[in-house]
Design a protein around this motif. Structure first.
Motif, PDB file in Angstrom:
ATOM      1  N   GLU A  60      75.846  60.062 -98.475  1.00  0.00           N
ATOM      2  CA  GLU A  60      75.052  61.228 -98.837  1.00  0.00           C
ATOM      3  C   GLU A  60      75.049  61.351-100.359  1.00  0.00           C
ATOM      4  O   GLU A  60      76.063  61.124-101.012  1.00  0.00           O
ATOM      5  CB  GLU A  60      75.661  62.486 -98.214  1.00  0.00           C
ATOM      6  N   SER A  87      70.610  64.271 -86.336  1.00  0.00           N
ATOM      7  CA  SER A  87      70.170  65.488 -87.001  1.00  0.00           C
ATOM      8  C   SER A  87      70.879  66.691 -86.377  1.00  0.00           C
ATOM      9  O   SER A  87      71.261  66.671 -85.207  1.00  0.00           O
ATOM     10  CB  SER A  87      68.658  65.645 -86.891  1.00  0.00           C
ATOM     11  N   SER A 144      70.556  69.013 -91.413  1.00  0.00           N
ATOM     12  CA  SER A 144      70.490  67.612 -91.833  1.00  0.00           C
ATOM     13  C   SER A 144      69.611  66.831 -90.878  1.00  0.00           C
ATOM     14  O   SER A 144      69.506  67.150 -89.688  1.00  0.00           O
ATOM     15  CB  SER A 144      71.897  66.995 -91.868  1.00  0.00           C
ATOM     16  N   GLY A 145      69.005  65.775 -91.407  1.00  0.00           N
ATOM     17  CA  GLY A 145      68.149  64.913 -90.604  1.00  0.00           C
ATOM     18  C   GLY A 145      68.912  63.737 -90.022  1.00  0.00           C
ATOM     19  O   GLY A 145      70.117  63.586 -90.221  1.00  0.00           O
ATOM     20  N   PHE A 171      70.954  70.064-102.072  1.00  0.00           N
ATOM     21  CA  PHE A 171      69.887  69.298-101.445  1.00  0.00           C
ATOM     22  C   PHE A 171      70.286  67.834-101.495  1.00  0.00           C
ATOM     23  O   PHE A 171      70.622  67.311-102.559  1.00  0.00           O
ATOM     24  CB  PHE A 171      68.569  69.511-102.181  1.00  0.00           C
ATOM     25  N   ARG A 209      72.327  71.133 -87.283  1.00  0.00           N
ATOM     26  CA  ARG A 209      72.407  72.265 -88.202  1.00  0.00           C
ATOM     27  C   ARG A 209      73.652  73.081 -87.860  1.00  0.00           C
ATOM     28  O   ARG A 209      74.243  72.927 -86.785  1.00  0.00           O
ATOM     29  CB  ARG A 209      71.160  73.137 -88.115  1.00  0.00           C
ATOM     30  N   ASP A 242      69.989  63.646 -99.392  1.00  0.00           N
ATOM     31  CA  ASP A 242      69.103  62.759 -98.652  1.00  0.00           C
ATOM     32  C   ASP A 242      69.167  63.053 -97.159  1.00  0.00           C
ATOM     33  O   ASP A 242      69.961  63.852 -96.691  1.00  0.00           O
ATOM     34  CB  ASP A 242      69.457  61.296 -98.949  1.00  0.00           C
ATOM     35  N   HIS A 243      68.304  62.362 -96.403  1.00  0.00           N
ATOM     36  CA  HIS A 243      68.168  62.558 -94.955  1.00  0.00           C
ATOM     37  C   HIS A 243      67.788  64.000 -94.619  1.00  0.00           C
ATOM     38  O   HIS A 243      68.174  64.515 -93.571  1.00  0.00           O
ATOM     39  CB  HIS A 243      69.449  62.166 -94.221  1.00  0.00           C
ATOM     40  N   GLY A 244      67.045  64.641 -95.513  1.00  0.00           N
ATOM     41  CA  GLY A 244      66.579  65.993 -95.241  1.00  0.00           C
ATOM     42  C   GLY A 244      67.692  67.019 -95.162  1.00  0.00           C
ATOM     43  O   GLY A 244      67.550  68.038 -94.465  1.00  0.00           O
ATOM     44  N   THR A 245      68.793  66.790 -95.878  1.00  0.00           N
ATOM     45  CA  THR A 245      69.945  67.681 -95.810  1.00  0.00           C
ATOM     46  C   THR A 245      69.811  68.822 -96.809  1.00  0.00           C
ATOM     47  O   THR A 245      69.547  68.602 -97.990  1.00  0.00           O
ATOM     48  CB  THR A 245      71.244  66.905 -96.100  1.00  0.00           C
ATOM     49  N   THR A 246      69.994  70.042 -96.337  1.00  0.00           N
ATOM     50  CA  THR A 246      70.046  71.224 -97.191  1.00  0.00           C
ATOM     51  C   THR A 246      71.266  72.052 -96.789  1.00  0.00           C
ATOM     52  O   THR A 246      71.578  72.167 -95.605  1.00  0.00           O
ATOM     53  CB  THR A 246      68.782  72.084 -97.062  1.00  0.00           C
TER      54      THR A 246
END
Length: 628
Positions: A619, A176, A154-155, A124, A178, A126-130
Motif C-alpha cells: 500500500e 475489497s 478499500s478496493g 488516500f 470497509r 492505492d487500490h481505491g483505499t480511503t
C-alpha cells in the motif's frame, strides 16, 4: 512487557493497529484481507487459529467464546483515541484474567486533559483505499469527555489465495471491504470518587465471499456482505478511601457478531442452485441475512488496591461472567447456550533492598472448563543503577469455546467431513519459565529474554479415524502429550543523535507440531522474526522507516485422515512515513507498506472458506493530519 505510546503510533503514520504491532517483538500478525487481521504471540498459533491471545480495551475482554479468533481490525476504538498499547508476552491469567494463555494485548484509551484537544487524519492510497479518523476531547475539573471515530474503505488487491497442499491451485478472492469505529468516554470526578462510562463500536469486513468445492475448487454459492461487528459498554467507579487504599468496580458488556447476508446461488449455475436448495432446506436461516455467530459477554469486576508502605503494593479482586450464544446450525449448535464463570485473583509486589518479589494467583470456575488455579512468581534483581536481572514462573489456562465443546456437524453439502461434539474437552494449560536481562545507558537500552513454555491439553480439530457415508469424522481433542515452545527475544533501542532514534528487535520460537505429533516446527509458527526501525525529527521534517522480516512457515489442511502441508516462504516488508509540518498543527505525509512476498494460504474446508493467512501487504498513499 512492551509499551507502544500514542506518539509512536502517530510517528509511524499507520491507520491500523496491526501495522504497528508488526514492529513489536514476539508478535506475529496475519492479514486475512485489507480489513481483517489477527495476531498471535510467540508463534503459538494452532491450526492458524490464535485462541491463545487475549485482547482488552480499557479492561474489557474481547475474547470470543463461541468462535475464535479475535479480529484485530474493526476494534471498537479508533487509533487516534489510543493512549498506549501494552503487550505482555507469556501466560498472564493471574494479572489479566481468563484466556490470557500466551499473552495479552491491552489497549488503553486517551483520557481528556485540561481544555480542548482535537485531531483529524485522512489518507488516500492505492487500490481505491480511503481512510479517515477524528478525535476530540474536553477536560475539566469535574467532567471530561472523549469522542473518536474512524472509517475506511478499500478496493480489491486482486491477489488470489493459494490452496494448502495443492501447489499451483488458487481461489479467487475479492478483498475489497470497509470498516468504521466509534468511541465515547465521559468521566466525572466527585471528590474522592471517579465515575466513567465507555461505549465502543467496531464494524469491519463487508466483503462478498464465494464458497468453492473443496475437491474441484469450482465456485458453488455466494455469501454476501460478511462483517465482524463488536460493541463494548463499560460503567466504572473508583474511590480513593485513603492515600493507600482504593477500590474500583467495573460493569461491562461485550457483543461480538459475525454477520452475513442471505446465501445466494450463482446465476445460471444448476449445481449452485441445487447446493443452495439443500443448504436452505437444512438450515432455513441461510435464506435471510443473519448473524453467523454471536456471543454476548456480561461481566462484573471488583478490585481493591492497597499500598500499606512504599515497599509493598497489593491487589485483590473477584469477577463474575455470563456468556450467552445463539443457535447456529451451520456450526452444529442447535440450541442457544448460556455459560457462567467466576474468578478471584490476588497479586503482591514487595521491595526488599535490591530485589522486587512478586506473586499472585487466579482461581476460577467456568461451566465450559471447570475449576483451575493459575499462579505466578517472579523476582527482579537490580544489579546496579543501569541493569536488572529478572526471573519468573507464569501459568495460565483457556477453557474450550462453545464451538469446540458442543459443535456437532452432520452431512452438510459444502463440507468434506462430519464432526462430533467434544463435551469431554478439558482446558488448555500453559506454564512458562522466563529469565531476562535489561541494561540502560544514557542514550541506549537493551533487553534479552529467554522463555520455555509447556503447553498441556492443546485443543485442535483432529480426525477420529472413523468414516461415515464416505466422509471423515473429526472431533476437537486435547493433545495427549505436552508440547513445548521455547525461544529468545531481544530488544535494543538508542538515540544516536538528537532527534534520531533507532531500534532493533529479534525473536526466535521453537514450537513443535501439536497436530501430527511430528518432531517438526508447528504450522503457522515462523522460527524467527526481526524488525529494524528508525525515527527522526529535524525542523519541519520527520520520518519513520521500518524493515520487517518474517521467516518461512508451513500451513496445513486436513485431507482424509492426514494433513496436507504447504511451505510459505519468508517475507521482507518495508514500512515508511515521511512527513512535513508547514504549520504548527498541520502535517502532510507520504506513507507506504511494501512486501516482497504477499502470501495468502487458504484451506477450503469450512462453509465460509476464506481461511487466508496473508502477513504481507502492499500500500502507498498520502495523508493529511491536524492536531491541536
Amino acid at each position: 512487557m512492551q509499551v507502544i505510546t500514542a506518539d509512536e503510533i502517530r510517528a509511524s503514520g499507520v491507520f491500523r493497529l496491526v501495522d504497528i504491532l508488526k514492529l513489536t517483538v514476539g508478535v506475529q500478525v496475519w492479514d486475512e484481507t485489507p480489513t481483517r487481521a489477527n495476531a498471535t504471540l510467540r508463534g503459538v498459533n494452532p491450526l492458524g487459529n490464535p485462541r491463545t491471545l487475549q485482547v482488552l480495551v480499557d479492561g474489557v475482554p474481547l475474547f470470543n467464546f463461541m468462535a475464535s479468533p479475535i479480529d484485530l481490525n474493526g476494534l471498537p476504538v479508533p487509533l487516534e483515541a489510543i493512549d498506549r498499547v501494552e503487550i505482555v508476552r507469556g501466560p498472564s491469567s493471574s494479572l489479566y484474567g481468563a484466556n490470557a494463555q500466551m499473552g495479552v494485548i491491552a489497549i488503553f484509551t486517551q483520557r481528556a486533559r485540561a481544555g480542548w484537544e482535537t485531531a483529524a487524519r485522512v489518507g488516500f492510497a492505492d487500490h481505491g483505499t480511503t481512510r479517515g479518523e477524528a478525535y476530540a476531547a474536553r477536560g475539566g475539573e469535574t467532567f471530561s469527555l472523549t469522542l473518536g471515530g474512524s472509517a475506511a474503505a478499500s478496493g480489491d488487491v486482486q491477489h488470489p489465495m493459494n490452496v494448502v497442499g495443492r501447489p499451483g491451485a488458487t481461489i479467487p478472492q475479492d478483498t475489497s471491504g470497509r470498516e468504521q469505529t466509534f468511541l465515547l468516554r465521559p468521566e466525572w470526578r466527585l471528590g474522592p470518587d471517579r465515575l466513567w462510562g465507555l461505549f465502543g463500536y467496531g464494524d469491519a469486513g463487508h466483503f462478498d465471499e464465494v464458497s468453492v468445492n473443496s475437491a474441484t475448487l469450482t465456485p458453488l454459492t455466494l455469501f454476501p456482505d460478511q462483517s465482524v461487528r463488536r460493541e463494548i459498554l463499560q460503567l466504572g467507579w473508583n474511590r480513593a478511601w485513603t492515600s493507600a487504599f482504593q477500590t474500583e468496580l467495573h460493569l461491562q458488556r461485550k457483543v461480538a457478531r459475525y454477520h452475513t447476508g442471505a446465501l445466494q446461488p450463482l446465476p445460471g449455475d444448476p449445481t449452485s442452485l441445487a447446493i443452495w436448495s439443500l443448504l436452505v432446506a437444512q438450515d432455513p436461516a441461510f435464506a435471510a441475512p443473519r448473524d453467523f455467530f454471536r456471543d454476548e459477554v456480561s461481566q462484573a469486576t471488583l478490585q481493591a488496591n492497597w499500598t500499606p508502605s512504599p515497599a509493598v503494593h497489593a491487589v485483590a479482586g473477584a469477577d463474575t461472567t455470563t456468556i450467552a450464544t445463539i443457535p447456529n446450525l451451520t456450526l452444529g449448535l442447535p440450541d442457544a447456550r448460556s455459560e457462567r464463570a467466576q474468578g478471584a485473583f490476588t497479586s503482591v509486589d514487595w521491595d526488599v533492598a535490591d530485589f522486587t518479589f512478586s506473586g499472585g494467583a487466579r482461581a476460577e470456575h467456568e461451566s465450559l472448563g471447570g475449576h483451575r488455579i493459575s499462579p505466578r512468581l517472579s523476582t527482579v534483581w537490580r544489579l546496579d543503577d543501569r541493569s536488572t536481572l529478572r526471573a519468573g514462573w507464569f501459568t495460565s489456562s483457556r477453557s474450550p469455546t462453545v464451538q469446540e465443546k458442543y459443535s456437532r456437524l452432520g452431512d452438510i453439502p459444502l463440507l468434506p467431513y462430519l464432526q462430533d461434539a467434544s463435551v469431554d474437552l478439558r482446558p488448555e494449560e500453559a506454564r512458562s519459565f522466563e529469565v531476562g536481562y535489561r541494561r540502560s545507558g544514557d542514550r541506549w537500552s537493551l533487553g534479552l529474554t529467554a522463555f520455555h513454555t509447556r503447553l498441556e491439553g492443546l485443543i485442535a480439530l483432529r480426525p477420529t479415524g472413523a468414516v461415515v457415508g464416505g466422509k471423515l469424522v473429526q472431533r476437537y481433542q486435547n493433545n495427549p502429550e505436552p508440547i513445548t515452545a521455547r525461544g529468545l527475544e531481544f530488544i535494543g533501542e538508542g538515540q544516536p543523535a538528537t532527534g534520531w532514534r533507532l531500534g532493533l528487535s529479534l525473536a526466535t520460537t521453537d514450537f513443535k507440531d501439536p497436530v501430527g505429533g511430528e518432531d517438526r516446527q508447528a504450522d503457522y509458527a515462523p522460527r524467527a522474526t526481526a524488525n529494524l526501525w528508525t525515527r527522526w525529527q529535524r525542523g519541519p521534517w520527520s520520518g519513520f522507516v521500518a524493515v520487517q522480516r518474517q521467516g518461512a512457515y508451513s500451513a496445513s489442511a486436513p485431507v482424509g485422515t492426514t494433513y496436507a502441508r504447504s511451505q510459505v516462504p519468508a517475507t521482507t516488508q518495508l514500512q515508511f512515513n515521511l512527513g512535513w509540518q508547514p504549520l504548527r498543527n498541520l502535517r502532510l505525509a507520504c506513507y507506504g507498506i511494501n512486501a516482497t512476498h504477499p502470501t495468502a494460504e487458504a484451506s477450503p474446508v469450512a462453509l465460509t472458506n476464506a481461511f487466508a493467512l496473508r502477513y504481507a501487504r502492499r500500500e502507498v498513499g498520502l495523508q493529511v493530519a491536524w492536531h491541536d
